[in-house]
Design a protein around this motif. Structure first.
Motif, PDB file in Angstrom:
ATOM      1  N   TRP A 181      -7.337  19.921  47.808  1.00 61.82           N
ATOM      2  CA  TRP A 181      -8.690  20.457  47.987  1.00 61.82           C
ATOM      3  C   TRP A 181      -8.802  21.416  49.168  1.00 61.82           C
ATOM      4  N   SER A 182      -7.922  21.290  50.120  1.00 61.24           N
ATOM      5  CA  SER A 182      -8.000  22.160  51.303  1.00 61.24           C
ATOM      6  C   SER A 182      -7.186  23.428  51.152  1.00 61.24           C
ATOM      7  N   PHE A 209     -15.143  15.179  51.240  1.00 61.46           N
ATOM      8  CA  PHE A 209     -14.961  16.590  50.839  1.00 61.46           C
ATOM      9  C   PHE A 209     -16.265  17.365  50.986  1.00 61.46           C
ATOM     10  N   SER A 210     -17.396  16.738  50.629  1.00 64.70           N
ATOM     11  CA  SER A 210     -18.692  17.415  50.785  1.00 64.70           C
ATOM     12  C   SER A 210     -19.009  17.631  52.261  1.00 64.70           C
ATOM     13  N   ASP A 252     -16.740  18.103  54.583  1.00 66.56           N
ATOM     14  CA  ASP A 252     -15.910  19.264  54.962  1.00 66.56           C
ATOM     15  C   ASP A 252     -16.562  20.561  54.507  1.00 66.56           C
ATOM     16  N   HIS A 253     -17.169  20.545  53.347  1.00 60.89           N
ATOM     17  CA  HIS A 253     -17.846  21.743  52.847  1.00 60.89           C
ATOM     18  C   HIS A 253     -18.999  22.143  53.766  1.00 60.89           C
ATOM     19  N   GLY A 298     -17.833  23.971  56.567  1.00 53.10           N
ATOM     20  CA  GLY A 298     -17.167  25.225  56.250  1.00 53.10           C
ATOM     21  C   GLY A 298     -15.669  25.115  56.123  1.00 53.10           C
ATOM     22  N   GLU A 299     -15.145  23.908  55.852  1.00 53.65           N
ATOM     23  CA  GLU A 299     -13.709  23.693  55.780  1.00 53.65           C
ATOM     24  C   GLU A 299     -13.213  23.551  54.347  1.00 53.65           C
ATOM     25  N   ALA A 300     -14.062  23.871  53.368  1.00 58.28           N
ATOM     26  CA  ALA A 300     -13.657  23.762  51.961  1.00 58.28           C
ATOM     27  C   ALA A 300     -13.939  25.096  51.276  1.00 58.28           C
ATOM     28  N   HIS A 326     -12.987  26.437  48.499  1.00 60.50           N
ATOM     29  CA  HIS A 326     -13.207  26.414  47.045  1.00 60.50           C
ATOM     30  C   HIS A 326     -13.808  25.061  46.658  1.00 60.50           C
ATOM     31  N   TYR A 327     -14.970  24.831  47.215  1.00 60.97           N
ATOM     32  CA  TYR A 327     -15.599  23.532  47.066  1.00 60.97           C
ATOM     33  C   TYR A 327     -15.997  23.257  45.618  1.00 60.97           C
ATOM     34  N   ALA A 378     -24.714  21.649  46.098  1.00 57.80           N
ATOM     35  CA  ALA A 378     -24.195  22.971  46.465  1.00 57.80           C
ATOM     36  C   ALA A 378     -25.060  24.080  45.873  1.00 57.80           C
TER      37      ALA A 378
END
Length: 769
Positions: A403-404, A469-470, A472-473, A476-478, A480-481, A540
């Protein structure tokens, strides 16, 4: 009657002691006589016959007296004879006593004479022993050489010759032992050790019966013959030597030592190889016993049965030692269970049809007891559970690491987002479940339950990973979220297909004979994952649309479609990758308008909706909720009928534009945009405020969750509603007929508060909440 006559008729009584019985008898006789006489002479005419009666009685008395005298005379003669005999006996006894006294004196003299002869007797015995020893001396001198020769024969394994030599020595020992009165000569003290050496050599030979039967059967036959010959023979009154039983024990110990000695037990991880070696060695041993060893032994040895039971006992004891030692690993546990339950008694080993009935394998105890099986199955499930948990965690960690990445998810040849994680997960679980079907139904059931439990844990961990993961999004670390969220949809679809929930086929994880209800917890967990993914996707989308709706409604919105064009463009861009989600359906709630068609039949698969349609429908609903939320903020108040007309036209245009947008994206049926926006258009296009009550009542019929605050905010947006008209409209909201239960619309207005809400307060509910 005169007194003289009476005296004559009275009986003469012998003098003697007075007896009471005699006196009583006399009285009775006198009474009877008087009674008779009184009866006879009672009448006068009877007195004439008195003389006759007297003479008759006198004769009778004489007769009685004669008989008495005769009896007494006979008695006296007998007494005289007895006295004479007693006198003679007394004389004989006195003579015997004198003879015995003389004999006693003679015996006393002989005892003294015997004591004087005791030394002579001892000399006679010694003379006889010396005579025997003299006769046996040549043979006795050869005993040491014979003992050494016999030992040499034993060492050379010439058992029959050694036994014959031993028998000669023992016979010589018996010949010398009897004349010597049980005295054992020192020269024979080594015979016991020699016999024991021969027995041990015979035991060693019989213990290696399998090898000797192949290499030197004559030696095995000789050893058995010696053991049989010595079984019943006794030496010098001792107990028989039971060499047969010793040889049978040696045979059993040899077999167990060859295959199940403690140093030969397998190390951890090497159990499968050990069992494979036994799978080859044990049938070979039984074949050797039946073909080679049995002909060399007597029938009463039951060689094949002895072989089979000895090997089984040794194997069973070794298995128990293994189980009592350090805990076996998963591979060793599986190998032992499969081998013991299926291979050992199968056709390849003890159940071989070529094995004769004399083996009697039906009487063998189970290699593993029920407690052993329970212990092994529990340990195996525990080991597999740890291993499965580790592999599933590795699969999840690998997926989270993807995911990253700075690129979108991988796709399959059809263009759908693809990841090997679902296949890896199901392969891990399915392989562990399917392989246990080779062992037993109970183990298969346990591992199946464990796999379902671990899959549930994995799905919860996957859901927690989505939350991280959300986060991280948001930081701003994802990069291609959303694409990875859509790829996660495909993961859920792949797992659902594996479980068979999108088709009529049974799942690979569904046990035979079980219904799909067993998988209900996993289905619920998958549904939760699906809802969480859908919720994150909509969050999102909401985050991207929220700035665009900040200027709606406004004068610019009334005059131009530019604001909604931006919304449509952003929405279209956001949803452009929805097609990369696979076609399989997901389950939605029953009773929602436009969804769950076919739910009336109650089938488990009756409420399925394609994932693309679900995403597009939820995206449409999110846009409508954002639209309504913007309208309720009170940013615009119409200043006249023209602006209200413009607002109504704008609502109709926006409804058509949004409907066209989502139909163009692939939504099969627009269920949110047109109805609610067109209903609001009617509220703004009404020119007569007095009729607002009817419109509000109609609005509540279509959307039962609309509240007074929502109606009040809409009336504020019109800008021409007086207090009386407002009150009448709100009263009609409460006094109107209740909404139709068949409307079946999902909540909209209840998710749109009139104050400015937080980000999460206007998230939709339903399939994705």
């Amino acid at each position: 009657m005169d007194s003289a006559a009476e005296d004559k008729i009275q009986p003469i009584l012998l003098p003697g002691p007075e007896w009471p019985e005699q006196e009583r008898a006399e009285q009775l006789a006198r009474g009877a006589a008087l009674k008779w006489a009184s009866g006879i002479f009672y009448r006068p005419e009877q007195l004439a016959r008195l003389g006759q009666y007297r003479s008759r009685e006198v004769q009778r008395n004489y007769f009685l007296e004669a008989r008495i005298k005769s009896v007494v005379q006979s008695y006296l003669e007998g007494v005289q004879t007895g006295v004479w005999q007693l006198t003679r006996a007394l004389e004989a006894v006195q003579g015997t006593r004198e003879a015995l006294s003389q004999a006693r004196h003679l015996l006393q003299g002989l005892s003294q004479t015997s004591q004087t002869l005791a030394p002579l007797r001892e000399h006679v015995v010694q003379h006889r022993q010396l005579q025997v020893l003299t006769q046996l001396l040549p043979r006795l001198q050869a005993v040491p050489a014979a003992v050494a020769h016999t030992q040499t024969l034993i060492d050379a394994q010439r058992f029959l010759e050694a036994y014959a030599s031993l028998r000669e020595l023992e016979q010589l020992q018996e010949e010398a032992w009897v004349p010597l009165g049980g005295l054992e000569l020192p020269i024979f003290q080594g015979l016991g050790l020699l016999a024991e050496a021969l027995c041990q050599a015979v035991e060693a030979a019989v213990g290696a019966a399998g090898r000797l039967a192949r290499e030197d059967p004559a030696l095995l036959v000789a050893a058995v013959r010696v053991a049989e010959a010595e079984t019943e023979r006794t030496i010098l009154g001792q107990a028989p030597r039971d060499w047969r039983q010793r040889c049978l024990r040696a045979l059993q110990e040899g077999l167990q030592r060859a295959h199940f000695a403690s140093p030969a037990l397998p190390e951890p991880g090497a159990l499968a190889g050990w069992l494979e070696a036994l799978q080859v060695a044990l049938p070979a041993e039984l074949a050797t016993a039946e073909a080679l060893v049995a002909p060399c032994c007597p029938p009463n040895y039951n060689v094949v049965q002895l072989w089979a039971h000895t090997l089984h006992s040794g194997l069973r004891r070794s298995v128990q030692q293994l189980l009592s030692g350090p805990e076996l690993g998963a591979a060793d546990t599986f190998a032992l269970l499969h081998w013991a339950l299926h291979v050992y008694m199968g056709k390849e080993m003890m159940g071989n049809l070529e094995l004769g009935p004399e083996a009697d394998v039906s009487q063998l105890q189970p290699l593993l007891t029920s407690e052993n099986i329970e212990q092994l199955e529990t340990a195996f499930v525990a080991h597999v559970q740890v291993s499965v948990a580790q592999w599933l965690q590795k699969a999840l960690d690998g997926e989270v690491a993807e995911w990253s990445r700075q690129q979108e998810p991988n796709t399959d040849p059809s263009g759908f987002y693809h990841s090997p994680m679902p296949a890896i997960v199901m392969q891990i679980l399915a392989e562990n479940i399917q392989v246990t079907s080779l062992i037993s139904d109970s183990l298969h059931r346990r591992v199946h339950d464990m796999a379902l439990s671990e899959l549930g844990v994995f799905l919860r961990s996957f859901s927690d990973a989505l939350i991280r993961f959300s986060q991280d999004h948001l930081r701003g670390e994802a990069p291609h979220y959303v694409p990875y969220l859509l790829a996660a949809f495909n993961h859920q679809s792949a797992l659902s297909r594996t479980f068979g929930w999108a088709s009529s086929s049974l799942s690979v994880l569904l046990p035979d004979g079980e219904t799909s209800g067993v998988l209900a917890p996993i289905q619920a967990a998958l549904d939760d994952v699906q809802k969480r993914i859908c919720r994150l996707v909509l969050e999102a989308l909401q985050g991207e649309l929220q700035p665009l709706f900040a200027s709606l409604p406004s004068r610019r919105w009334l005059l131009s479609s530019e604001l909604l064009d931006g919304v449509c463009e952003q929405t279209s861009h956001f949803c452009q990758d929805f097609w990369r989600v696979r076609k399989p359906a997901v389950q939605v709630e029953q009773g929602e308008k436009g969804w769950g068609r076919g739910a009336a039949d109650g089938n488990l698969y009756s409420n399925w909706l394609p994932v693309l349609q679900l995403l597009l429908a939820e995206a449409e609903r999110t846009v409508v909720l954002q639209y309504l939320r913007a309208l309720m903020q009170g940013r615009l108040v119409c200043r006249g009928a023209d602006e209200r007309t413009q607002a109504a036209e704008r609502l109709g245009h926006d409804a058509a534009q949004l409907k066209e947008l989502f139909l163009g994206l692939g939504l099969e049926e627009s269920t949110h945009c047109a109805p609610v926006l067109l209903a609001l258009r009617e509220l703004f296009s009404l020119h007569d405020p007095t009729l607002l009550g009817l419109e509000v009542a109609g609005l509540r019929q279509k959307f039962p969750d609309v509240s007074e605050d929502h109606v009040s905010a809409l009336l504020d947006l019109r800008g021409d509603v007086s207090r009386e008209h407002r009150q009448a409209a709100l009263s009609s909201l409460q006094a109107g007929p209740p909404p139709s239960p068949s409307s079946g619309r999902r909540a909209l207005f209840s998710l749109v508060p009139t104050p400015t809400p937080s980000l999460s307060s206007c998230l939709p509910s339903g399939p994705c909440s």
